[in-house]
Design an enzyme around this catalytic site. Structure first.
Site, mmCIF file in Angstrom:
data_model
loop_
_atom_site.group_PDB
_atom_site.id
_atom_site.type_symbol
_atom_site.label_atom_id
_atom_site.label_comp_id
_atom_site.label_asym_id
_atom_site.label_seq_id
_atom_site.Cartn_x
_atom_site.Cartn_y
_atom_site.Cartn_z
ATOM 1 N N GLU A 31 0.883 -1.177 0.000
ATOM 2 C CA GLU A 31 0.000 0.000 0.000
ATOM 3 C C GLU A 31 0.909 1.212 0.000
ATOM 4 O O GLU A 31 1.459 1.567 1.043
ATOM 5 C CB GLU A 31 -0.875 0.015 1.267
ATOM 6 C CG GLU A 31 -1.885 -1.108 1.368
ATOM 7 C CD GLU A 31 -3.056 -0.926 0.420
ATOM 8 O OE1 GLU A 31 -3.211 0.166 -0.168
ATOM 9 O OE2 GLU A 31 -3.810 -1.899 0.255
ATOM 10 N N CYS A 64 -2.446 9.411 2.249
ATOM 11 C CA CYS A 64 -2.136 8.729 0.980
ATOM 12 C C CYS A 64 -3.246 8.945 -0.031
ATOM 13 O O CYS A 64 -2.980 9.099 -1.218
ATOM 14 C CB CYS A 64 -1.894 7.241 1.219
ATOM 15 S SG CYS A 64 -3.261 6.438 2.059
HETATM 16 P P1 NAD Z 1 8.272 4.937 4.543
HETATM 17 O O1 NAD Z 1 8.289 4.156 3.282
HETATM 18 O O2 NAD Z 1 9.377 5.901 4.781
HETATM 19 O O3 NAD Z 1 8.241 3.989 5.818
HETATM 20 C C1 NAD Z 1 7.228 3.043 6.016
HETATM 21 C C2 NAD Z 1 7.733 1.953 6.935
HETATM 22 O O4 NAD Z 1 8.742 1.185 6.279
HETATM 23 C C3 NAD Z 1 8.350 2.456 8.245
HETATM 24 O O5 NAD Z 1 7.916 1.630 9.296
HETATM 25 C C4 NAD Z 1 9.837 2.277 7.987
HETATM 26 O O6 NAD Z 1 10.601 2.109 9.156
HETATM 27 C C5 NAD Z 1 9.855 1.012 7.161
HETATM 28 N N1 NAD Z 1 11.073 0.815 6.358
HETATM 29 C C6 NAD Z 1 11.936 1.760 5.882
HETATM 30 N N2 NAD Z 1 12.925 1.162 5.178
HETATM 31 C C7 NAD Z 1 12.685 -0.165 5.197
HETATM 32 C C8 NAD Z 1 13.331 -1.300 4.626
HETATM 33 N N3 NAD Z 1 14.435 -1.173 3.867
HETATM 34 N N4 NAD Z 1 12.808 -2.524 4.842
HETATM 35 C C9 NAD Z 1 11.668 -2.664 5.571
HETATM 36 N N5 NAD Z 1 11.007 -1.629 6.139
HETATM 37 C C10 NAD Z 1 11.512 -0.392 5.947
HETATM 38 O O7 NAD Z 1 6.854 5.666 4.541
HETATM 39 P P2 NAD Z 1 6.289 6.737 5.559
HETATM 40 O O8 NAD Z 1 6.989 8.041 5.345
HETATM 41 O O9 NAD Z 1 6.246 6.175 6.926
HETATM 42 O O10 NAD Z 1 4.780 6.871 5.053
HETATM 43 C C11 NAD Z 1 4.376 7.798 4.077
HETATM 44 C C12 NAD Z 1 4.061 7.094 2.784
HETATM 45 O O11 NAD Z 1 3.081 6.081 3.027
HETATM 46 C C13 NAD Z 1 3.438 8.001 1.751
HETATM 47 O O12 NAD Z 1 3.983 7.723 0.486
HETATM 48 C C14 NAD Z 1 1.966 7.620 1.797
HETATM 49 O O13 NAD Z 1 1.256 7.910 0.622
HETATM 50 C C15 NAD Z 1 2.034 6.167 2.080
HETATM 51 N N6 NAD Z 1 0.787 5.660 2.650
HETATM 52 C C16 NAD Z 1 0.034 4.800 1.901
HETATM 53 C C17 NAD Z 1 -1.164 4.312 2.396
HETATM 54 C C18 NAD Z 1 -2.003 3.357 1.599
HETATM 55 O O14 NAD Z 1 -2.852 2.697 2.197
HETATM 56 N N7 NAD Z 1 -1.827 3.217 0.311
HETATM 57 C C19 NAD Z 1 -1.584 4.693 3.671
HETATM 58 C C20 NAD Z 1 -0.795 5.562 4.410
HETATM 59 C C21 NAD Z 1 0.406 6.032 3.880
#
Ligand code: NAD
Length: 484
Positions: free
Chosen positions: A236, A270
């Site tokens: 997502e 998002c």
């Molecule tokens: P992010 O990708 O920076 O982090 C998300 C999660 O992934 C965090 O818990 C982080 O610690 C973890 N992570 C980071 N690197 C990793 C790796 N190499 N391996 C495994 N896990 C890792 O995202 P964010 O800044 O926390 O969230 C914002 C983004 O999320 C925006 O792009 C937003 O649109 C999206 N979002 C999507 C939805 C949806 O349902 N489609 C909902 C909410 C947010």
């Protein structure tokens, strides 16, 4: 000798003040949590749908009673207003109730028609739990978003190990602790806190599936890591959702939706509205209303700070680039040290960053279109495909179908997320797979097909004792059925 566990701080983004310190789980700690979860998953699966629904019902009631307490934790870590935190908690509670109530109906045994050739069989399919599911969450809706995976995975009979965002570890910890109070017998739902590396360790831990919500860039890393062990993933990711305003739309309602969809949660949604395409006949009226309403939204009270400091630079770059290329900020346009004023941009070229990339801040680009065909073409000209909004009295459903996105709200905004029976997810850079609804339950189950012979068939095909006469009859039968 005792080793000192590494830690990280979580801060209040409105003040920069440290609000908590949490352990960084390394690969060993993550593996230990997953190993502990395996017998817990067996126990949880053995409770059956009714036993799980009863316990999830108790958890749902506890979440409801303690919602304000949880909202305080969300507010402290994200800065969002308490009332907005309540809103996402209320939605998460409603989704949890739906998942618990409908799991048996969606995932339990269903009869399928065996077809004429296999008419002597009873055919059934049922969804069995996957085992241990890893959930990796973002910070922007730290309750609602991960709960779309956690509650549905639990209802489907799985144990969950959750890695919350490093910006909202206390929210994740609170959720797991509250579940453990209701289900103390086994560690069915655990939390591991840490940075990206902790998430990466979860991907490598041998879980049965990873449900990830976050940015597309991290989604790619997760998919690559999971490819090593053929661990399936649900992604997502982000969006660049458009709102379409038709000539016959209720302009006041459309403007209100654009302002709330674009600016609530300081645009860190998002499925937030980032682009607006308006029919030329109502463009001036719409823009005037949006600007008027945008000026009434107050940063600090109605919208919180930008949770992730690095995001401020992205928002600033998008606004500056739009203005440098001929765009105008009719209101807002200022990026402060922590807060961003609601910003309405017009006359922005379609290839500007503010139109093409996810801004994740309280900004809207508003563009005039000749007709709704042009609106659809421009809205669909994106690498993302998450949500969308249509305001039209006569063509709402038609335009909704033509938007290339996983979800659309017609004459309201983001409403699909509040309907627990509707699947939530996107395509392209927005990811794949679905949370919520029956589709969201099935993401966390393994379809099991069973064909049970009820009586011996006149024509037995699966035996070396089959005769040429049987082959001849079957050939005749298939010609009769499908030859014309
Ligand atoms: P992010 O990708 O920076 O982090 C998300 C999660 O992934 C965090 O818990 C982080 O610690 C973890 N992570 C980071 N690197 C990793 C790796 N190499 N391996 C495994 N896990 C890792 O995202 P964010 O800044 O926390 O969230 C914002 C983004 O999320 C925006 O792009 C937003 O649109 C999206 N979002 C999507 C939805 C949806 O349902 N489609 C909902 C909410 C947010």
């Amino acid at each position: 000798m005792t080793t000192v566990q590494a830690t990280f701080d979580s801060v209040d983004p409105a003040t920069g003040e440290v609000v908590g310190t949490h352990p960084i789980a390394g690969p060993e700690e993550v593996q230990a949590a997953v190993d502990r979860a395996r017998p817990a998953a067996d126990w949880w699966a053995s409770l059956g749908f009714a036993g799980r629904a009863e316990r999830l019902g108790r958890w749902k009631a506890a979440l409801t009673r303690r919602a304000h307490e949880l909202a305080d934790v969300v507010h402290a870590e994200t800065g969002k207003p308490h009332a907005d935190a309540m809103l996402e908690i209320i939605l998460a509670i409603d989704h949890t109730a739906w998942a618990a109530k409908h799991a048996r109906k969606v995932l339990g045994p269903h009869r399928r028609s065996p077809g004429l050739l296999m008419a002597n069989h009873a055919a059934t399919v049922e969804y069995q739990p996957l085992g241990v599911v890893g959930v990796i969450g973002p910070w922007n809706y730290p309750v609602f978003t991960p709960m779309g995976s956690i509650a549905y995975a639990l209802a489907a009979g799985n144990a969950v190990v959750f890695k919350p965002s490093e910006y909202t570890p206390a929210v994740g910890r609170w959720l797991a602790d509250s579940f453990a109070e209701v289900v103390p017998e086994q560690p069915v739902f655990q939390v591991v806190t840490g940075l990206g590396a902790t998430g990466a360790a979860l991907c490598a831990s041998g879980v049965a599936k990873i449900a990830f919500t976050g940015s597309p860039g991290t989604g790619k890393k997760i998919m690559a890591a999971c490819a090593e062990t053929l661990t399936p993933v649900l992604i997502e990711a982000g969006g660049k959702d458009a709102l379409l305003v038709d000539a016959d739309a209720d302009i006041d309602a459309a403007a209100d939706a654009a302002v709330w969809g674009g600016f609530s949660n300081a645009g860190q949604t998002c499925v937030g509205v980032e682009r607006v395409y308006v029919h030329e006949r109502v463009y001036d009226e719409f823009v005037a209303k949006v600007v008027e309403k945008a000026r009434e939204v107050k940063p600090g009270t109605q919208i919180g700070p930008i949770t992730m400091p690095a995001q401020l630079d992205i928002i600033r770059r998008h606004i500056d680039d739009a203005v440098a290329r001929g765009g105008k900020a009719l209101t807002g346009g200022t990026v402060g040290a922590r807060f961003v004023e609601p910003t309405v941009l017009v006359d922005v070229p379609e290839d500007a960053a503010a139109v093409r990339e996810e801004t994740f801040g309280p900004t809207l680009t508003v563009a005039k279109v000749r007709d709704m065909d042009e609106a659809i073409a421009k809205a669909n000209d994106t690498t993302y495909g998450l949500g969308g909004t249509v305001f039209s009295k006569s063509r709402g459903m038609e335009l909704a179908r033509r938007l290339r996105s996983g979800m659309v709200a017609v004459n309201s905004v983001i409403s699909f997320a509040g309907v627990p029976s509707l699947p939530f997810g996107g395509s392209g850079d927005s990811g794949f797979g679905r949370i919520h609804g029956p589709e969201g339950l099935r993401e966390f189950g393994r379809p099991k097909a069973i064909a049970r012979q009820r009586f011996r068939a006149p024509l037995v095909l699966t035996t070396f004792a089959r005769t040429a006469k049987v082959d001849e009859r079957v050939e005749k039968l298939i010609k009769l059925l499908h030859g014309r």
